[in-house]
Design an enzyme around this catalytic site. Structure first.
Site, PDB file in Angstrom:
ATOM      1  N   CYS A 191     -16.828 -10.921  -2.529  1.00 32.39           N
ATOM      2  CA  CYS A 191     -17.991 -10.475  -3.300  1.00 32.39           C
ATOM      3  C   CYS A 191     -17.842 -10.843  -4.754  1.00 32.39           C
ATOM      4  O   CYS A 191     -16.818 -10.586  -5.371  1.00 32.39           O
ATOM      5  CB  CYS A 191     -18.134  -8.960  -3.163  1.00 32.39           C
ATOM      6  SG  CYS A 191     -19.484  -8.285  -4.131  1.00 32.39           S
TER       7      CYS A 191
ATOM      8  N   CYS B 149     -22.414  -8.997  -6.310  1.00 28.02           N
ATOM      9  CA  CYS B 149     -22.594  -7.801  -5.465  1.00 28.02           C
ATOM     10  C   CYS B 149     -23.656  -6.834  -5.993  1.00 28.02           C
ATOM     11  O   CYS B 149     -24.749  -6.804  -5.496  1.00 28.02           O
ATOM     12  CB  CYS B 149     -21.274  -7.076  -5.264  1.00 28.02           C
ATOM     13  SG  CYS B 149     -20.097  -8.046  -4.320  1.00 28.02           S
TER      14      CYS B 149
END
Length: 283
Positions: free
Chosen positions: A123, A126
C-alpha cells in the site's frame, strides 16, 4: 533481513530427474511492523522489511507531511518495545516487540493525519483522498537542456538488480534506486513493499541533502502506479524507470509533471510512455 523456516519443496519429475518431495530449510524475507510516532502520537504502522527504518520514516513523511529537509525532522530516534514473553510462549507470534521511530516536526510542517489501520507493504497512498500532485512539487524535475540516453535507461534495472543482495537469497524483495543521467547509481534500497523501497531511497536523498532530486532518475523493480508517480513528484526526480508497465493514471500524471517514464525496460528494449523528447538515441 531474513529468517529461516522449514518448508516442503515439491519438484516435478523430468527425463533427467525423478519427482521429489522433501522438507528443507528456506530463507525468507522478514516482514514486520514499524510504528511512526510524531510528537508522542502514533501516526501510522508500516509493514516493511527491517533496515533503513529512519530513511523509510523520512521518505514517507516527505509525501504525507510535506517534509522538505532533514531540519524538518526533530528528535529523530528509533527504539523497540519489549517482547511479552507470556504471549510469545503461546504461539511464538503474539507478543513480539515492535520497532518504533519517534520524531517531532519543525514549526510550520503539517503533521500527517493519523491512520487508524496498518499500512501494508503493498500500500502506498491508501488513505489519501486527493489526486492533485501539484502541492508536492517544489521545482522542475530537470534543468534546461537535460537529456538521458536510451541505452542508459535500458541498463539501469540490471544495475539495480545486481545490488539486490537479499533478493538473491529470498527472491521476494522489491528494490528502488536513484541514478544520474549518465547511469551512475547513487543508492539502492530493498523492501518487501515497492512503495517502502521508494520511501527509503527518498529518505536517503533527504539526509544526503539531495532533495529535490532534480535531474536524477528513480528506478523501481515493480509496476508504476499512481503512488509511485506521487512519490517521484514529491522527491523531484526527472523520471521513473521500471521493469514493469505503468497504469494509465501514472502515464497521465507523468506527462502532466514532465517526467520521463520508461517501462518494460530490458537491455536493448523498453517502452517510453512520457518524456520521449528528453530521451536521446531512440531513432
Amino acid at each position: 533481513m531474513t529468517a529461516r523456516r522449514r518448508i516442503t519443496r515439491v519438484r516435478a519429475g523430468s527425463p533427467d530427474r525423478p519427482a521429489s518431495v522433501e522438507s528443507v530449510g528456506d530463507e525468507l524475507t522478514v516482514e514486520a511492523p514499524l510504528n511512526l510516532i510524531v510528537s508522542g502520537e502514533p501516526i501510522a504502522t508500516l509493514m516493511r522489511t527491517p533496515g533503513h527504518d529512519i530513511e523509510l520514516a523520512a521518505g514517507w513523511l516527505t509525501v504525507e507531511s510535506g517534509v522538505r529537509s532533514a531540519s524538518d525532522l526533530l528528535g529523530l530516534r528509533q527504539c523497540r518495545t519489549s517482547d511479552d514473553l507470556d504471549l510469545r510462549a503461546l504461539d511464538g507470534i503474539s507478543g513480539r516487540g515492535v520497532d518504533q521511530v519517534h520524531l517531532a516536526l519543525a514549526a510550520g510542517v503539517q503533521a500527517p493525519r493519523p491512520r487508524a489501520w496498518v499500512t501494508g507493504a503493498a500500500c502506498g497512498v491508501c488513505s489519501a483522498d486527493v489526486l492533485d500532485l501539484s502541492p508536492l512539487r517544489r521545482s522542475g524535475p530537470h534543468t534546461a537542456g537535460w537529456t538521458v540516453a536510451a541505452e542508459v535507461l535500458q541498463g539501469l534495472p540490471d544495475q539495480v538488480r545486481q545490488r539486490q543482495r537479499t533478493f538473491e537469497r529470498t527472491g521476494s524483495l522489491h528494490a528502488a534506486g536513484l541514478a544520474t543521467a549518465t547511469g551512475s547509481l547513487l543508492v539502492v534500497r530493498e523492501d518487501v513493499g515497492r512503495h517502502n523501497a521508494v520511501d527509503k531511497v527518498t529518505g536517503w536523498a533527504l539526509f544526503a541533502d539531495r532533495l529535490p532530486a532534480t535531474d536524477l532518475l528513480l528506478v523501481v523493480s515493480g509496476r508504476v502506479s499512481f503512488e509511485i508517480i506521487q512519490k517521484a513528484v514529491a522527491a523531484g526526480v526527472a523520471g521513473v524507470v521500471a521493469v514493469s508497465a505503468p497504469s494509465d493514471l501514472a502515464v497521465d500524471l507523468a506527462r502532466e509533471h514532465e517526467l520521463v517514464l520508461a517501462g518494460m525496460v530490458r537491455p536493448g528494449r523498453m517502452n517510453v510512455y512520457s518524456g520521449g523528447e528528453l530521451v536521446t538515441g531512440l531513432g
